[in-house]
Design a protein around this motif. Structure first.
Motif, short mmCIF file in Angstrom:
data_model
loop_
_atom_site.label_atom_id
_atom_site.label_comp_id
_atom_site.label_asym_id
_atom_site.label_seq_id
_atom_site.Cartn_x
_atom_site.Cartn_y
_atom_site.Cartn_z
N ASN A 50 0.82 -1.21 0.00
CA ASN A 50 0.00 0.00 0.00
C ASN A 50 0.86 1.26 0.00
OD1 ASN A 50 -2.28 -1.62 0.13
ND2 ASN A 50 -2.61 -1.35 2.32
N PHE A 51 2.00 1.19 0.65
CA PHE A 51 2.87 2.37 0.72
C PHE A 51 3.87 2.42 -0.43
CE2 PHE A 51 2.34 4.84 4.73
CZ PHE A 51 1.16 4.25 5.11
N ASN A 52 3.66 1.56 -1.43
CA ASN A 52 4.44 1.68 -2.66
C ASN A 52 5.89 1.25 -2.47
OD1 ASN A 52 4.40 2.30 -5.37
ND2 ASN A 52 4.90 4.45 -5.10
N HIS A 53 6.17 0.44 -1.44
CA HIS A 53 7.55 0.01 -1.21
C HIS A 53 7.83 -1.35 -1.84
CE1 HIS A 53 7.23 2.65 2.62
NE2 HIS A 53 7.54 3.36 1.58
N VAL A 54 6.80 -2.14 -2.02
CA VAL A 54 6.96 -3.48 -2.59
C VAL A 54 6.02 -3.61 -3.79
CG1 VAL A 54 6.45 -5.93 -2.18
CG2 VAL A 54 7.70 -4.61 -0.45
N LYS A 55 6.55 -4.16 -4.88
CA LYS A 55 5.70 -4.43 -6.05
C LYS A 55 5.56 -5.95 -6.16
CE LYS A 55 5.35 -0.14 -7.20
NZ LYS A 55 4.07 0.52 -6.90
N PRO A 56 4.46 -6.48 -5.73
CA PRO A 56 4.32 -7.93 -5.72
C PRO A 56 4.20 -8.48 -7.14
CG PRO A 56 2.23 -6.92 -5.18
CD PRO A 56 3.23 -5.80 -5.29
N THR A 57 4.79 -9.64 -7.34
CA THR A 57 4.59 -10.31 -8.63
C THR A 57 3.88 -11.63 -8.36
OG1 THR A 57 6.86 -11.11 -8.45
CG2 THR A 57 6.50 -9.17 -9.81
N THR A 58 4.65 -12.64 -7.90
CA THR A 58 4.00 -13.90 -7.54
C THR A 58 3.79 -13.96 -6.03
OG1 THR A 58 5.07 -14.97 -9.39
CG2 THR A 58 4.19 -16.40 -7.67
N MET A 59 2.58 -14.29 -5.67
CA MET A 59 2.24 -14.33 -4.24
C MET A 59 1.78 -15.74 -3.87
SD MET A 59 2.79 -11.30 -3.14
CE MET A 59 2.26 -11.79 -1.52
N ILE A 60 2.24 -16.19 -2.72
CA ILE A 60 1.75 -17.48 -2.21
C ILE A 60 1.07 -17.22 -0.87
CG2 ILE A 60 2.40 -19.79 -1.42
CD1 ILE A 60 4.88 -19.48 -3.29
N SER A 61 -0.21 -17.47 -0.85
CA SER A 61 -0.97 -17.22 0.37
C SER A 61 -1.00 -18.46 1.25
CB SER A 61 -2.40 -16.81 0.02
OG SER A 61 -3.19 -16.83 1.19
N LEU A 62 -0.67 -18.28 2.51
CA LEU A 62 -0.67 -19.38 3.47
C LEU A 62 -1.95 -19.39 4.31
CD1 LEU A 62 3.03 -18.97 4.71
CD2 LEU A 62 2.18 -20.25 2.73
N ARG A 63 -2.79 -18.41 4.07
CA ARG A 63 -3.99 -18.19 4.88
C ARG A 63 -4.83 -19.44 5.10
NH1 ARG A 63 -6.96 -13.76 5.57
NH2 ARG A 63 -5.70 -12.50 4.17
N ASP A 64 -4.94 -20.26 4.06
CA ASP A 64 -5.88 -21.39 4.13
C ASP A 64 -5.22 -22.72 4.46
OD1 ASP A 64 -7.97 -19.68 3.59
OD2 ASP A 64 -7.77 -19.91 1.41
N ILE A 65 -3.96 -22.67 4.89
CA ILE A 65 -3.29 -23.93 5.24
C ILE A 65 -3.58 -24.23 6.72
CG2 ILE A 65 -1.09 -25.15 5.40
CD1 ILE A 65 -0.05 -23.32 3.19
N LYS A 66 -4.44 -25.21 6.93
CA LYS A 66 -4.92 -25.47 8.29
C LYS A 66 -3.81 -25.96 9.20
CE LYS A 66 -9.84 -26.00 7.53
NZ LYS A 66 -9.89 -25.78 6.08
N SER A 67 -2.85 -26.70 8.63
CA SER A 67 -1.81 -27.26 9.49
C SER A 67 -0.95 -26.17 10.14
CB SER A 67 -0.92 -28.21 8.68
OG SER A 67 -0.23 -27.48 7.67
N LEU A 68 -0.94 -24.99 9.55
CA LEU A 68 -0.17 -23.89 10.14
C LEU A 68 -0.95 -23.20 11.26
CD1 LEU A 68 1.42 -22.24 6.95
CD2 LEU A 68 2.37 -24.02 8.44
N ARG A 69 -2.18 -23.60 11.45
CA ARG A 69 -3.03 -22.93 12.45
C ARG A 69 -3.29 -23.82 13.66
NH1 ARG A 69 -6.53 -18.07 10.47
NH2 ARG A 69 -5.21 -17.38 8.76
N MET A 70 -2.41 -24.79 13.88
CA MET A 70 -2.61 -25.72 14.99
C MET A 70 -1.74 -25.33 16.18
SD MET A 70 -4.44 -28.30 13.47
CE MET A 70 -3.94 -29.97 13.85
#
Lengths: 161, 756, 281
Positions: free
Chosen positions: C36-56
């Motif tokens: 949002n502050f224009n410091h990073v220009k994302p290209t490929t993103m990998i979202s971990l949000r939905d990986i249940k094993s990381l939420r245990m």
């Protein structure tokens, strides 16, 4: 800039498709500029004001900090979806009646945050109310009327039991 | 059998808590703020800003930006067809920097493109070659003349003295201090936004904008665009707070220029970071004050020197300076004064209007001084203030006589009568101690302090400005319509105006027409002036309509109109039995009247600072109770008690909202809000580092409204917007001093100021 | 599509190995600010949000609570963490706002590795271990080896932080953080103190007062040579203050727009002293 993201979001119970979007777009931007839901407001772009509070899988989060394209498996509820009919909710009614609205820019975020609080904790203490909305900056009211509105909602819910 | 009872809802007339007409939309998210606006075929606009506080522009190359796919146009100073500068008082600020940039964040160019991200990338492709210069950042260098002029108009924006009474008089008590006030930001939540839609013929445009003063914007925009004012229509978009920051032009001219050049609607919307650079702030100031008092603590004379840092451009600095120095004495009697005041130009960010407008700075100094006098003569903060309290009829240090209702002593005694909060028990929720969720303290680490602040604040504009507001009222079939250009920024004029119409005309239904430039000016929503000024205009227009209604009823029913009055929602004959509802009386006719309310004339100050420069005044007292962790320097404001001179309460709910909101802003200045500068550069342009009070920082507020109707005011009511934020700041600082037994002369008070 | 929303860890790890430009996103509370502050220009993103094993949250290893890197702070604030690792729960409660806490996680704090990361001092004081996985390997790294500098860590591009192991101690632990506001504030100085009664040990780690989190080993050993901690008796103000002074000496704070080095050092001395006294109340 390549605007080549295509995905669908579940917002307020509806599946909405997003086309030709840029990867860096926040959920806030997509809601406001692509999905015709401008009720969610942006005022800091960094999760420090709460104006963009939405519910994501039942949790109150800042839409400005959610990369929209990562929210494809989540249920999103915005201020527009807090109530299904045109009637005001009791929280909304109390905000108007208790003077918790001035410029109104922080209001949608507060409405979502308060609904979230009372859903999880129907009888919050004064401190719990303050802590629950401590992420929602209001520059106009000084919060006094906001507290009054939350307390009025709790009172009316208790009275109608 | 249960008794039946009739509940009569009070009519939403003056004195009742009418609810906001926009409230339902605002809580549902359907109220349209300017940033919510869209137009067919719309492009986004964005601004390139200087990274340097002071530099010469060697060259600007926009070709790479123009070549970027999705970019429609790029504009610079060369594309400004009219006047190259704008400004509220002095037109000294360039639309785009041409030769020099004079503050960090000064606009250099603007682009229009298909997506905000395209705009950002285009801005990055504009090459500006700067020759970086050493910035002027110390206001004293501007005064001393030790720095070459950074602007053709010189480095001193205004210098004004006040010389009053005996210059060499003194007293047995002499106290002094040098008070430093940091730069505060208005930090409205609804960021700067505008939508400019060019006319199909390309010869004019329609600008939707969040502003405090549509007509002043129109005048400045029209000059810069070199377009006649009738080719530009301004409509107020929904405004998310203002507090002074929308009085100056920000993106208005840029947005219009882009729209005209692109031939397509342009939406501009600042980010929070850009907003910190895109609008003026509260002036940082250094104020030296020396009070001479007799052995009872009665003020004999005040010497003072004010230095306001106006930053790179004039904005409202001259008026802020005058407000500051003419409030040197505060709400206290003072016959002798020597005051010297400067507003200077530096390469710091431009400063201008913010709630309290110069008086906030003066008040912190004079209230700190009052406590020093009290300590020197062994009196309490309340006693010293009562001994010196001003009354109506007193002369001010400008020679002006205080003609306003001046219940200073009442403000103090009624505040004093408000119960103090309960003492802290031995077991407390540690999360509610200073330090909050950081859990830094235990009960035994905390001490409590009490402090006072009392203030005087001028209302409306000063120094001979012909200040007026316009309103039109139309009555038809029992429904009143109101038209005005008064900016609704959240303060609630849209609630008040219908209350006035209901009270004057006996109608219940009132329609508000769009707020735009299709009627005369309402002046600015600032200076605590709209209830008085636009309220006076609405009242005046409604009264003219009522007069014609009475005339019409009189003719129809053969009654001398002079016998007719409004009773509830009826027109009645006060001397007979005739009664007709306003709805019936106005059926089939349309009465429309426009009224301009002017306040009484004021004068400029002479070279000795003498003159009737202000219109009217309001007063308030604040008592602060704070808990302090002296070792860590952390503060929690527990309670603010206040009694405010409001003239008359027109809407109790709106009034308490103004009081509580102002107190929170004053609290912010007292303990956390500051734009931190280094070498002319802003170090904290974000809400992560510019801290605003949260719900957990908000104190309990106990407020008393002192209602002594102001005879000069059209509705008997004084403006109530500014006083709440003025003396609460010194009250909190006094409470901190009281808790820790240490002098503090700088705001905001930082932890290190307390504990190191 | 340049956004991969992974539901399984292996999906994310495979994608990470394939895309050299990929960035990981969990709650988004750090990375989205950069975008949002224009410091990073994302290209490929990998979202971990939905990986249940990381939420245990796991307690299958005795004496260890293992918290998934994606468990949000709002969960860490409460049980079972509140009882098992109270200092971590306290630190979690000071992170940003309720909205941030519903999104942010320990994985994010470690991924960003800012010295102001609120939960990092707790990891340092408790000698936590970080689990890192790549598609074809995994390793466990001590927190002391993990963070190497301001926003620098030993995590390799193809690795994902999966969980953090916290030893459960028998004793007292507390976390304090100084900010200029009573809520939603970035730390100016913070400290986590652990009094391990079983081992008669005290450990303290500091945040926001150096390029990394600082473990005050000298102050810790001074205390152990000065007092017999096994008695668990109350600690005098003089000793506590001296401990605080020594802890502050080990910090290396800077002046910035949030505070001054002098104040930060002072604040550390106060926090350390107060925490120590609380530990042996």
């Amino acid at each position: 800039m390549s605007a080549n993201e295509f995905y669908s979001l579940n917002v307020n119970g509806e599946t909405m498709s997003v086309q030709d979007s840029w990867v860096g777009e926040s959920l806030l931007y997509v809601l406001r500029e692509r999905l015709g839901l401008p009720g969610t407001k942006g005022a800091c772009e960094q999760g420090e004001c709460g104006s963009c509070t939405v519910l994501m899988d039942g949790e109150a989060v800042c839409a400005c900090l959610v990369m929209a394209a990562t929210a494809v498996n989540s249920e999103i509820v915005t201020v527009e979806g807090i109530t299904t009919d045109s009637e005001l909710t009791d929280v909304q009614q109390s905000f108007v009646e208790e003077g918790a609205v001035q410029c109104g820019f922080c209001t949608p975020g507060l409405i979502v945050a308060v609904h979230h609080l009372l859903g999880k904790n129907p009888q919050p203490s004064e401190f719990e109310i303050k802590e629950a909305i401590s992420g929602n900056i209001c520059r106009c009211t000084g919060y006094g009327r906001v507290f009054a509105a939350v307390e009025a909602t709790i009172r009316s819910r208790n009275d109608s039991k | 059998m249960a008794k039946s009872s009739l509940v009569t809802k009070p009519r939403d007339i003056l004195g009742n808590s009418a609810l906001r007409p926009d409230g339902a939309h605002k809580v549902q998210g359907s109220f349209e703020f300017t940033s919510d606006l869209h137009a067919e075929n719309m492009l986004w606009g964005a601004t390139l800003r200087s990274p340097h506080p002071y530099a010469k522009i060697v060259s600007i190359d926009t070709s790479a930006a123009l070549a970027l796919s999705g970019v429609q146009c790029v504009i610079t100073a060369d594309d400004v067809p009219g006047k190259p500068t704008y400004g509220l008082i002095s037109s000294d600020q360039p639309v785009f920097a041409q030769d020099f940039v004079r503050y960090m964040g000064e606009p250099v160019a603007a682009v229009a493109a298909d997506h905000p991200e395209t705009c950002r990338r285009a801005l990055a492709l504009i090459t500006v070659v700067y020759e970086v210069l050493t910035p002027l950042t110390d206001p004293e260098d501007a005064i001393a003349g030790s720095f070459a002029p950074i602007h053709p108009d010189g480095n001193v924006i205004r210098h004004q003295r006040i010389i009053r009474g005996e210059q060499s008089i003194s007293g047995p008590i002499v106290v002094e201090g040098e008070y430093v006030i940091g730069m505060q930001d208005q930090a409205f939540l609804g960021l700067e936004a505008a939508l400019a839609i060019p006319d199909p013929d390309g010869l004019g445009l329609h600008l939707h904008v969040a502003t405090q003063w549509l007509h002043e914007d129109l005048t400045q925009i029209s000059a810069c665009l070199n377009l006649p004012a009738d080719k530009i229509r301004l409509t107020l978009g929904g405004v998310g707070g203002a507090f002074g920051a929308r009085e100056d032009i920000s993106l208005q001219v840029h947005c219009c220029l882009l729209a005209l050049k692109a031939g397509r609607p342009i939406k501009m919307q600042y980010s929070r970071e850009e907003s910190f650079f895109g609008h003026v702030h509260r002036h940082p100031a250094t104020i030296f004050m020396r009070h001479h008092a007799d052995s009872n603590g009665k003020i004999v004379k005040i010497d003072a020197r004010f230095v306001f840092d106006g930053g790179a451009y004039t904005s409202t600095s001259p008026a802020v300076l005058i407000n500051g120095i003419t409030h040197t004495q505060g709400p206290y009697k003072c016959d002798n004064a020597t005051v010297d005041g400067y507003a200077v130009r530096t390469n710091n960010p431009p400063c201008g209007a913010m709630r309290g407008f110069g008086v906030v700075q003066a008040c912190f100094a004079h209230e700190s001084q009052m406590d020093k006098i009290a300590a020197a003569v062994g009196k309490s903060p309340v006693e010293i203030r009562l001994i010196n309290a001003m009354v109506t009829g007193d002369p001010l240090i400008t020679g002006q006589i205080m003609e306003s209702v001046a219940p200073v002593a009442r403000c103090i005694t009624e505040t004093d009568a408000i119960p103090l909060p309960e003492l802290m028990g031995q077991t407390v929720n540690e999360l509610s101690l200073p330090g909050g969720s950081g859990l830094t303290a235990s009960r035994s680490n905390i001490v409590r302090g009490i402090g006072w602040g009392v203030s005087m604040k001028n209302l409306m504009y000063s120094e001979g400005f012909d200040d007026y507001a316009t309103a039109r009222c139309t009555l038809k079939d029992g429904i009143a319509s109101l038209k005005f250009a008064t900016s609704e920024v959240g303060q609630g004029f849209v609630t008040l105006a219908p209350q006035i119409a209901r009270s004057v005309l006996g109608v219940d239904e009132v329609i508000l027409e769009p707020i735009d430039t299709q009627i005369g000016s309402a002046g600015s929503t600032s200076a605590s002036r709209q209830t008085w000024m636009s309220g006076g205009a609405v009242d005046g227009a409604c009264r003219l309509v009522r007069e014609r209604l009475f005339h019409h009823v009189g003719l129809m029913h053969s009654i001398d109109p002079i016998r007719l009055v409004i009773d509830g929602t009826d027109v009645i004959d006060q001397l007979g039995t005739f009664r007709v509802s306003v709805a019936d009386a106005s059926e089939g006719i349309e009465i429309s009247e426009t009224f301009e309310h002017h306040h009484r004339a004021t004068e400029e100050l002479d070279e000795n600072g003498q003159g009737n420069c202000h219109t009217a005044f309001a007063f308030v007292a604040h008592r602060a109770v704070v808990d302090v962790d002296p070792e860590l320097g952390l503060v929690k404001v527990v309670q603010i008690a206040t009694a405010q001179d409001v003239g008359r309460v027109l809407n109790p709910l709106s009034a308490i909202g103004q009081v509580e909101g102002g107190i929170a802003q004053g609290l912010g200045l007292a303990v956390m809000e500051e734009i931190v500068m280094k070498d002319g550069k802003v170090r904290n342009p974000s809400f992560t580092d510019y801290l605003l009070p949260t719900a957990l920082d908000a104190p309990d507020v106990v407020a008393v409204m002192i209602e002594e109707h102001e005879p000069q005011a059209p509705l008997g009511a004084k403006g109530i917007g500014e006083p709440p934020c003025i003396s609460v700041t010194p009250a909190i600082v006094a409470a901190i001093r009281n808790a820790i037994g240490k002098n503090i002369e700088r705001i905001p008070v930082r932890p290190q100021d307390i504990c190191l | 599509m340049s956004v991969i929303v992974a539901k399984e860890l292996t999906t994310a790890l495979t994608a990470l190995r394939e895309h050299g430009d990929a960035r990981l996103i969990q709650g988004g509370t750090d990375l989205m600010v950069e975008i949002n502050f224009n410091h990073v220009k994302p290209t490929t993103m990998i979202s971990l949000r939905d990986i249940k094993s990381l939420r245990m949250i796991r307690t299958d290893t005795p004496g260890i609570m293992s918290i998934g890197s994606g468990v949000p702070y709002s969960v860490i604030e409460g049980e079972p963490v509140l009882t098992a690792i109270p200092a971590l729960a306290q630190a979690a409660r000071t992170v940003g706002s309720p909205q941030i806490r519903a999104a942010g996680s320990l994985g994010g704090n470690l991924g960003t590795c800012s010295p102001a990361g609120d939960t990092l001092p707790v990891m340092f004081a408790l000698d936590a271990s970080i689990h890192l996985s790549a598609i074809d390997s995994s390793r466990v790294v001590s927190i002391h080896d993990f963070m190497t500098g301001v926003k620098r860590s030993v995590r390799q591009h193809d690795e994902i932080i999966t969980a953090i192991d916290f030893p459960i101690i028998n004793g007292w632990q507390g976390y304090s953080k100084v900010g200029v506001r009573n809520a939603m504030v970035i730390s100016v100085a913070s400290a986590c103190l652990v009094a391990d009664h079983e081992n008669a040990d005290v450990r303290i780690a500091l945040g926001s007062v150096g390029p990394t989190i600082i473990r005050c080993r000298a102050a810790e050993s001074w205390l152990k040579t000065t007092l017999d901690l096994s008695t668990r008796s109350t600690i005098s103000l003089d000793v506590a203050n001296e401990f605080g002074r020594r802890a502050a000496e080990e910090s290396s704070p800077i002046d910035d727009h949030r505070s001054t080095a002098q104040y930060r050092r002072h604040a550390i001395s106060v926090l350390a002293s107060r925490l120590l006294r609380k530990a042996y109340q």
